[in-house]
Design an enzyme around this catalytic site. Structure first.
Site: not given
Length: 315
Positions: A96, A126, A124, A41, A168, A227, A12
């Site tokens: 991001c 994030e 996680h 990851h 996200t 994830s 992405c």
């Protein structure tokens, strides 16, 4: 056996940007370049960057003075930023931009003294970074919930001054149910007009549903700690299609495809296309034919590079 490819799949815009930040830092400043946490990851990506001089660490205390540090795409807490600034470290932020958007929302709720609920997976990076945007100095708090059971048992200080945000890279279906549970339990809760799940996660989940509907087995190229890759595997399995999460062709077992007519392949947002190509080649060596890409949603989003790297790369 026929091969079908999900569309879109793989990298992405946020992952592209994060990897390019490390690449350009290595080109402009030379190794070593320190990166807090795996920049994305994916084992293949991390090992490639490590071979060219990137050093991956989990905490800034592992970083010597007077070096360049890059924050991973998952983002970091305000405490980590403060520590880096206090040490005078030169930092490039590969967070991001869509994660940064969530950070801004949490910080705003904190300033307003509004309590916040984060929907996400404990542990996680994030989630840790997002939780770390909340400053309880104004008397509020941030809470983490993973599922509807967590919502049912959650006790907040002020249900009339409450908002939610989401990680996200979650399952859209699961997140929708958790949001419904939050709105039912706390009718005054606020939040984004839609969940914070990013466009790439949504598109890849839509694509894997189509793939699982048309195929007898689904292969998800991605690392076990990714994830979004795990969510793709789970989605296929929920549609009663056997699915396997693999780092690459070497993880496949020929027996998976006994009696199979259609094999679907997708890739998580941090998995490079070269790994997909390797999987296709191995399947074709085992007798599979074709590699037809399904119709899907076109992605043309890009995120800008940090100015210093952007300018120096042109010299």
């Amino acid at each position: 056996m026929q091969i079908k490819l999900a569309n879109p799949r793989g990298f992405c815009a946020g992952v592209d940007r994060a990897i390019e930040i490390v690449n350009r830092a290595l080109e402009v400043f030379g190794p070593p370049i320190y990166v807090r946490h795996e920049v994305v990851h994916n084992k293949f990506v991390v090992e490639d960057l490590r071979s060219r001089g990137a050093i991956f660490v989990e905490e800034l205390e592992q970083v010597p003075d007077d070096v360049i540090v890059i924050f991973s795409a998952h983002g970091v807490s305000q405490a980590v930023r403060t520590e880096a600034a206090g040490r005078g470290l030169k930092v490039f932020d590969a967070t991001c931009p869509l994660v940064t958007k969530v950070h801004i929302e949490v910080a705003r709720y904190s300033r307003d003294g509004r309590e916040c609920i984060l929907i996400g997976h404990a542990g996680h990076p994030e989630v840790e970074g997002t939780m770390g945007q909340y400053d309880a100095v104004n008397g509020g708090a941030i809470y983490l919930v993973e599922d509807e059971a967590d919502v049912a048992s959650l006790e907040v200080r002020n249900p009339e001054s409450l908002a939610f945000v989401t990680q996200t890279t979650l399952s859209m279906d699961d997140t929708s149910r958790v949001i419904d549970a939050l709105r039912k339990r706390f009718p005054a809760i606020g939040g984004p007009r839609k969940d914070d799940i990013c466009y790439a996660t949504q598109n890849r989940q839509d694509a894997v549903k189509q793939l699982a509907d048309e195929c007898d087995v689904v292969l998800v190229v991605g690392s076990p700690n990714s994830s979004n890759s795990n969510r793709l595997r789970e989605l296929a399995e929920r549609m009663a299609t056997p699915a396997y999460l693999i780092d690459g062709a070497e993880d496949m077992q020929k027996g998976w495809f006994d009696g199979v007519e259609r094999i679907g392949i997708t890739a998580g947002a941090s998995a490079p296309e070269v790994l997909v190509r390797g999987v296709i080649q191995q399947l074709q060596a085992w007798g599979a034919t074709g590699a037809d890409e399904l119709a899907g949603r076109e992605e043309n989003i890009t995120f800008s590079m940090p100015k210093e790297l952007r300018v120096k790369s042109l010299l």
